[in-house]
Motif scaffolding. Structure first.
Motif, PDB file in Angstrom:
ATOM      1  N   GLN A   1       0.825  -1.203   0.000  1.00 36.60           N
ATOM      2  CA  GLN A   1       0.000   0.000   0.000  1.00 36.60           C
ATOM      3  C   GLN A   1       0.861   1.256   0.000  1.00 36.60           C
ATOM      4  O   GLN A   1       0.566   2.231  -0.707  1.00 36.60           O
ATOM      5  CB  GLN A   1      -0.935  -0.004   1.214  1.00 36.60           C
ATOM      6  N   ALA A   2       1.935   1.235   0.786  1.00 39.53           N
ATOM      7  CA  ALA A   2       2.831   2.392   0.838  1.00 39.53           C
ATOM      8  C   ALA A   2       3.515   2.606  -0.510  1.00 39.53           C
ATOM      9  O   ALA A   2       3.662   3.753  -0.977  1.00 39.53           O
ATOM     10  CB  ALA A   2       3.868   2.197   1.940  1.00 39.53           C
ATOM     11  N   ALA A   3       3.930   1.515  -1.143  1.00 46.50           N
ATOM     12  CA  ALA A   3       4.580   1.628  -2.454  1.00 46.50           C
ATOM     13  C   ALA A   3       3.592   2.149  -3.494  1.00 46.50           C
ATOM     14  O   ALA A   3       3.945   3.001  -4.330  1.00 46.50           O
ATOM     15  CB  ALA A   3       5.126   0.267  -2.874  1.00 46.50           C
ATOM     16  N   THR A   4       2.354   1.649  -3.453  1.00 48.38           N
ATOM     17  CA  THR A   4       1.324   2.110  -4.390  1.00 48.38           C
ATOM     18  C   THR A   4       1.047   3.593  -4.205  1.00 48.38           C
ATOM     19  O   THR A   4       0.905   4.348  -5.179  1.00 48.38           O
ATOM     20  CB  THR A   4       0.030   1.302  -4.188  1.00 48.38           C
ATOM     21  N   ALA A   5       0.960   4.031  -2.946  1.00 51.93           N
ATOM     22  CA  ALA A   5       0.723   5.445  -2.672  1.00 51.93           C
ATOM     23  C   ALA A   5       1.866   6.304  -3.207  1.00 51.93           C
ATOM     24  O   ALA A   5       1.649   7.390  -3.758  1.00 51.93           O
ATOM     25  CB  ALA A   5       0.554   5.663  -1.172  1.00 51.93           C
ATOM     26  N   GLN A   6       3.107   5.803  -3.065  1.00 48.92           N
ATOM     27  CA  GLN A   6       4.258   6.559  -3.556  1.00 48.92           C
ATOM     28  C   GLN A   6       4.230   6.679  -5.076  1.00 48.92           C
ATOM     29  O   GLN A   6       4.485   7.753  -5.636  1.00 48.92           O
ATOM     30  CB  GLN A   6       5.553   5.884  -3.115  1.00 48.92           C
TER      31      GLN A   6
END
Length: 210
Positions: A29-34
């Motif tokens: 999720q953090a990678a997708t948000a980035q």
């Protein structure tokens, strides 16, 4: 929290994480948000696959609870995904057997990424993958599928022509999808949910390309 910096026209994000199954979903999720902040939603699928495989390998082969770091770096043409851990044990494609989940995952990474490798560091190692970014997601998906299918042709088979070739490619595609579903289940995800999401992506992108 992710730390971002711009250096020599590169975008970089550093995400420390704890190697645990519950953390893998949060890391994706953090990678997708980035990627969304960088304006690269078309790279989400490949990045989620890479992040899941590399983080899961830390859990399985370095140890649950180990501290590790995910690094995303974008230079405008390629996205580099790195996972740093404290082990000097290097993964190998050649050592992967039919029942080796880690090895099968590495073969999938080899098929869907432009390049990958391992760098030993003073603290351990970094396993990295590079994803080529294209402006046409549908074309990019087709090219990745063709590359992946080359690894799924029957061993020792001879070149086929016409309808036999088409049937062989279809069989290879079915085998690839089945392997991905087994891999998905081994990571604790629902294969039916993954299929539904894949179908949704296909329909939306086909409508955009039409």
């Amino acid at each position: 929290m992710p730390g971002d910096e711009v250096r020599e026209h590169r975008q970089r994000s550093v995400l420390p994480f704890m190697a645990a199954p519950a953390e893998v979903r949060l890391l994706r999720q953090a990678a997708t948000a980035q990627l969304g902040q960088w304006g690269m939603p078309h790279a989400v699928d490949e990045t989620e696959l890479v992040v899941t495989e590399l983080a899961t390998n830390v859990i399985k082969h370095v140890g649950e609870g180990t501290s590790a770091t995910l690094v995303l770096e974008w230079d405008g043409e390629r996205l580099r995904v790195e996972v740093h851990d404290k082990s000097h044990s290097v993964p190998s494609l050649s050592a992967a057997g039919c029942d080796d989940e880690c090895g099968r995952g590495l073969h999938l990474l080899d098929a869907v990424t432009a390049d990958w490798g391992t760098v030993l560091t003073a603290a351990g190692k970094s396993v990295w993958c590079e994803i080529t970014l294209g402006s046409d997601p549908v074309c990019q998906r087709t090219e990745r599928a063709a590359a992946a299918l080359r690894s799924y042709r029957p061993a020792g088979g001879t070149a086929a022509e016409g309808r036999m070739r088409d049937l062989a490619l279809k069989e290879s595609a079915v085998e690839l999808i089945a392997d991905l579903l087994h891999w998905t289940a081994s990571c604790g995800f629902d294969p039916d949910d993954v299929l539904d999401q894949a179908q949704l992506h296909y329909e939306v992108e086909s409508d955009i390309a039409a």
